[in-house]
Design an enzyme around this catalytic site. Sequence first.
Site, PDB file in Angstrom:
ATOM      1  N   ASP A   1      -5.288   8.208  -0.651  1.00 17.93           N
ATOM      2  CA  ASP A   1      -5.579   8.099   0.659  1.00 17.93           C
ATOM      3  C   ASP A   1      -6.884   9.340   1.382  1.00 17.93           C
ATOM      4  O   ASP A   1      -6.814  10.196   2.192  1.00 17.93           O
ATOM      5  CB  ASP A   1      -4.938   7.721   2.085  1.00 17.93           C
ATOM      6  CG  ASP A   1      -4.377   6.436   1.905  1.00 17.93           C
ATOM      7  OD1 ASP A   1      -4.813   5.713   1.883  1.00 17.93           O
ATOM      8  OD2 ASP A   1      -2.997   6.638   1.818  1.00 17.93           O
TER       9      ASP A   1
ATOM     10  N   SER B   1      -3.955   0.267   6.858  1.00 17.97           N
ATOM     11  CA  SER B   1      -4.115  -1.169   6.891  1.00 17.97           C
ATOM     12  C   SER B   1      -2.816  -1.713   8.448  1.00 17.97           C
ATOM     13  O   SER B   1      -2.868  -2.779   8.782  1.00 17.97           O
ATOM     14  CB  SER B   1      -3.550  -1.898   6.006  1.00 17.97           C
ATOM     15  OG  SER B   1      -4.632  -1.824   4.641  1.00 17.97           O
TER      16      SER B   1
END
Length: 532
Positions: free
Chosen positions: A155, A63
């Site tokens: 992640d 992001s």
Amino acid sequence: MNVKKPVILAILDGWGIEEAGVGNAVANADQKFVKEMMGMYPWVKAHASGEWVGLPEGQMGNSEVGHIHLGAGRINMESLAKLNHEVKVDGFLTNEVLVDTFKYVKEHNSALHLMGLFSDGGVHSHMNHMISMYKAAVKFGLTNIKFDLITDGRDTAPKVAEQYINQLLQVIKDNNNIGEIASISGRYFAMDRDKRFERSAAAYITMTERKVDQPKFTDPIEYVKAAYENGLDDEMIVPAYNASVVDSELKANDAMIFTNFRPDRAIQMASIMTNNNYPAWNDEAFKDVEFIGDKIRFVSTMKYADSVTSQFIAYPPTPLTNTLGEYISSLGLKQLRIAETEKIAHVTFFFDGGNDYFKNGLAKPEEISLPHASIDLISSPKVATYDLKPEMSAVEITDKLLEEVKKDEFDLIVLNFANCDMVGHTGNNDATVKGVKVLDEQLKRIHDEFVLKHNGVMVITADHGNAEIMIDETGGPNKKHTTSLVPIIVTDKTIELSDFDPAIAKVAPTILDIMGLEIPKEMTQPSMIIKK
């Protein structure tokens, strides 16, 4: 100055493109309106990962990097790539702030604490950076080194901390057993960014105190295994300290290096560690908790925020100039940024390349001081995980946006819908499908008002992929980002988009082209609009 057409940049955070199939929440959401737009308007599949966004080849997008490149109009070498280079050239041994910190520890006969997200996800940190800093400290002659590990599972695959910790234990063994794991905390606690101070308190107290009633362990591997047996992923591992390590806690005259390079999920914990005027210290969760920040040397790898009052930054920022937001403001044009709490920093701090924040000394990264720029902040729902409310605040964002559109005041509106990313990170495929469906409905509402009634143009894209791959290669839930291509849809039937090397770094120049504005020289990527 007037623009040819006003533009809304709609960023669908985590919306990637892959073949339809089980686990593709984007394709399985029956997104009728998006399909309608793709048949009606020009669109391309664009790169949002690896070298296309300044990351190492093959590295998934994220992001922060995605929003930076959407606003920058150029490819910018990102923190991960910079620090990877430092690892290759032993740069941590020549970095002035790090070397001075090693000297400080020696002079005070104290401990060096290395805190950070310990995984190879590469989004907020990379374990190789912490290991390299550790090796640099050992080469410098330090012998009292403690690791305060934050486990990932978001992640990365959900349960890989055991593997990573075993690698660290082998590194310690290879370096004459210098160093000990002092604490372990899931990122849900240690990297909260939404002012859930009770989560931060659990991690902070674990690192700074050794109370009888706190969770503890004597074997880090066994502690992680026990968490798995109790149904917890790495992200949710309860903070605990190592009872077998003498003085495992952070003490007066110790130094702590926070090895995370991405600011947004580092700010809250780093501010708590260094700033006793930070709001957390007035929260019930921190009642009777000791503030340690005035007794230690705290080092951040990168600049996080002014609320982190430590003056020690290993790699100070080099802000980008003439990003889309800054350039629009310099022309006297009006712009609006709108997002929910979880993503407001992305449409301000990151989208502006940190430039407005670093230049103007804002108190918070999510603030904005650019002339003629406004923010609408919508609160994220207060739930433990967003699969419990997959619509998040998308409807409220759209409601507010349509109010603003009807005023006809703004030349550029930048909005973020967080659902694909934040719900996708829970690994809950069914909930993510619901979140995508909600976005399809909101995009239609915006289109029908802004494009059809106000002669505006929507540029719809994403910062990275996520929700299109919800099942990993083992058949388990996939919570992490992807290297998938993302869409760039432009709701203007009069133009044609080039599909030559499409990338999200070309979005800003394309928007300026739509608005009929000159593209500044700092934007080295071209517009995707084909000149006829």
